[in-house]
Design an enzyme around this catalytic site. Structure first.
Site, short mmCIF file in Angstrom:
data_model
loop_
_atom_site.label_atom_id
_atom_site.label_comp_id
_atom_site.label_asym_id
_atom_site.label_seq_id
_atom_site.Cartn_x
_atom_site.Cartn_y
_atom_site.Cartn_z
N CYS A 1 79.15 46.55 116.49
CA CYS A 1 78.90 45.31 117.93
C CYS A 1 79.93 45.82 118.51
O CYS A 1 80.00 46.41 119.51
CB CYS A 1 78.11 43.54 117.11
SG CYS A 1 77.47 42.60 118.22
N HIS A 2 80.61 44.51 119.46
CA HIS A 2 81.35 44.08 119.76
C HIS A 2 82.91 44.82 119.49
O HIS A 2 83.93 44.47 120.09
CB HIS A 2 81.73 42.94 121.13
CG HIS A 2 81.04 42.44 121.56
ND1 HIS A 2 78.74 42.59 121.41
CD2 HIS A 2 80.27 42.83 122.39
CE1 HIS A 2 78.55 41.90 122.53
NE2 HIS A 2 79.20 41.97 123.23
#
Length: 192
Positions: free
Chosen positions: A113-114
């Site tokens: 994800c991030h």
């Protein structure tokens, strides 16, 4: 899930307040189900608080602070995503140094994800095949990453994934890679 066994393998999970809960708990459960051990590492000891998308999640006990943790004591590293945890980690010199040590030691690194934003700030993306949450894919390109929009991308011990929707593929690769051990290609991004 894979039949591979991870007995004797130890995974460091690097997270701070505001990580996406399922991106920590799901891989943690996959490694533990395969017989491995996990430890949560954070900026400080105590507890860190998760998010479940935009809602508050649970609190998790930190097993060791970055001051105490040494990459030498682990076989692999996981960096969960979320909006706030990667931001706190990517501006922390100890966190970036901790991540870099796994690359220097040719150990598998997993980011979802991030989470790959921490790799960008540690200068570990240039020339590597990666993915991440759609909102950070341009950031990965700007850092020299070769971005692929796939559920999981593996590049010589670096395993990245896009979102919680991809956790099935991501977890399977985590177990596979931690069982394989060190990867010579990891060092190339540090020494290039």
């Amino acid at each position: 899930m894979s039949n591979q066994r991870a007995e004797g393998r130890k995974l460091a999970i690097l997270a701070a307040d505001g990580f996406e809960q399922i991106e920590l708990t799901s891989p943690k459960e996959a490694i533990e189900a395969a017989g491995g051990e996990t430890k949560i590492v954070s900026i400080e000891k105590g507890f860190i608080h998760a998010n479940k998308h935009r809602e508050h999640g649970d609190s998790f006990h930190v097993d060791m602070s970055l001051e105490e943790a040494k990459a030498d004591d682990f076989d692999a590293l996981l960096i969960p995503g979320g909006l706030f945890s990667p931001d706190a980690l990517r501006t922390n010199d100890r966190a970036k140094d901790f991540v870099s040590k796994f690359f220097e030691q040719k150990k598998p690194v997993f980011a979802i994800c991030h989470g790959p934003q921490v790799l960008i700030s540690a200068n570990l993306v240039d020339g590597r095949e990666v993915t991440g949450f759609p909102a950070i894919q341009q950031d990965l390109r700007n850092a020299g990453g070769k971005v692929k929009d796939q559920s999981v991308v593996v590049d010589g011990g670096l395993v990245t994934s896009r979102s919680p929707d991809d956790l099935g593929d991501f977890n399977a690769k985590i177990v596979e890679e931690i069982c394989e051990g060190k990867h010579a290609r990891q060092l190339e991004s540090v020494t290039a």
